[in-house]
Design a protein around this motif. Structure first.
Motif, PDB file in Angstrom:
ATOM      1  N   GLN A   6       0.825  -1.150  -0.089  1.00  0.00           N
ATOM      2  CA  GLN A   6      -0.143   0.129  -0.014  1.00  0.00           C
ATOM      3  C   GLN A   6       0.797   1.250   0.043  1.00  0.00           C
ATOM      4  OE1 GLN A   6      -2.177  -0.855   3.386  1.00  0.00           O
ATOM      5  NE2 GLN A   6      -4.010  -1.567   2.393  1.00  0.00           N
ATOM      6  N   MET A   7       2.134   1.255   0.692  1.00  0.00           N
ATOM      7  CA  MET A   7       2.849   2.549   0.718  1.00  0.00           C
ATOM      8  C   MET A   7       3.410   2.623  -0.440  1.00  0.00           C
ATOM      9  SD  MET A   7       4.602   1.899   4.524  1.00  0.00           S
ATOM     10  CE  MET A   7       5.785   3.142   3.938  1.00  0.00           C
ATOM     11  N   ARG A  10       1.202   4.229  -3.129  1.00  0.00           N
ATOM     12  CA  ARG A  10       1.249   5.801  -2.863  1.00  0.00           C
ATOM     13  C   ARG A  10       2.549   6.479  -3.443  1.00  0.00           C
ATOM     14  NH1 ARG A  10      -1.716   4.081   2.012  1.00  0.00           N
ATOM     15  NH2 ARG A  10       0.163   4.265   3.316  1.00  0.00           N
ATOM     16  N   GLU A  77       0.557  10.080   3.699  1.00  0.00           N
ATOM     17  CA  GLU A  77      -0.214   9.761   2.394  1.00  0.00           C
ATOM     18  C   GLU A  77      -0.021  10.917   1.572  1.00  0.00           C
ATOM     19  OE1 GLU A  77      -3.753   7.708   3.228  1.00  0.00           O
ATOM     20  OE2 GLU A  77      -3.088   6.386   4.635  1.00  0.00           O
ATOM     21  N   GLU A  81       5.906   9.025   3.825  1.00  0.00           N
ATOM     22  CA  GLU A  81       5.175   7.725   4.372  1.00  0.00           C
ATOM     23  C   GLU A  81       6.347   7.407   5.484  1.00  0.00           C
ATOM     24  OE1 GLU A  81       2.879   6.029   3.535  1.00  0.00           O
ATOM     25  OE2 GLU A  81       1.880   7.279   1.879  1.00  0.00           O
TER      26      GLU A  81
END
Length: 116
Positions: A6-7, A10, A77, A81
């Protein structure tokens, strides 16, 4: 704890990155005096209790991540991060990245975080 994929999603597509490493991150978090007795250990030199969070406490990673999220809540976000004691500062342009880095370092200074 955030998921690494997920990081990375982004961070994808950003033009510039800067990576910071927090030095001995857990040791920045104080343990409440009433909870220090729960960290008591005995060795040949006596009985001791931690005043700051040691690395091996079972809640240490989650507690540290929550602290970092609260310190950088308005930046996460968007321009920064945080994964444990690793910080990724991003920007679409070089100047944006420098501005975001400056903001992140200022926040570290205000929170008394030490970077390696």
């Amino acid at each position: 704890m955030p998921f690494m994929d997920q990081m990375l999603e982004r961070l994808a597509g950003k033009g510039w990155y800067c990576f910071l490493y927090g030095y001995s991150g857990y040791n920045h978090i104080s343990i409440a005096p009433e909870d220090q007795e729960k960290t008591t250990f005995t060795c040949p030199y006596g009985t001791f209790a931690f005043k700051r969070m040691p690395f091996r406490l079972c809640n240490a990673p989650t507690t540290f991540q929550m602290c970092m999220m609260s310190i950088f809540s308005d930046m996460v976000e968007d321009t920064l991060e945080v994964f444990m004691d690793d910080f990724s500062v991003v920007g679409d342009t070089f100047d944006d990245c420098l501005l975001n880095l400056s903001r992140a370092l200022q926040r570290c200074e205000e929170a008394n975080l030490v970077l390696n």
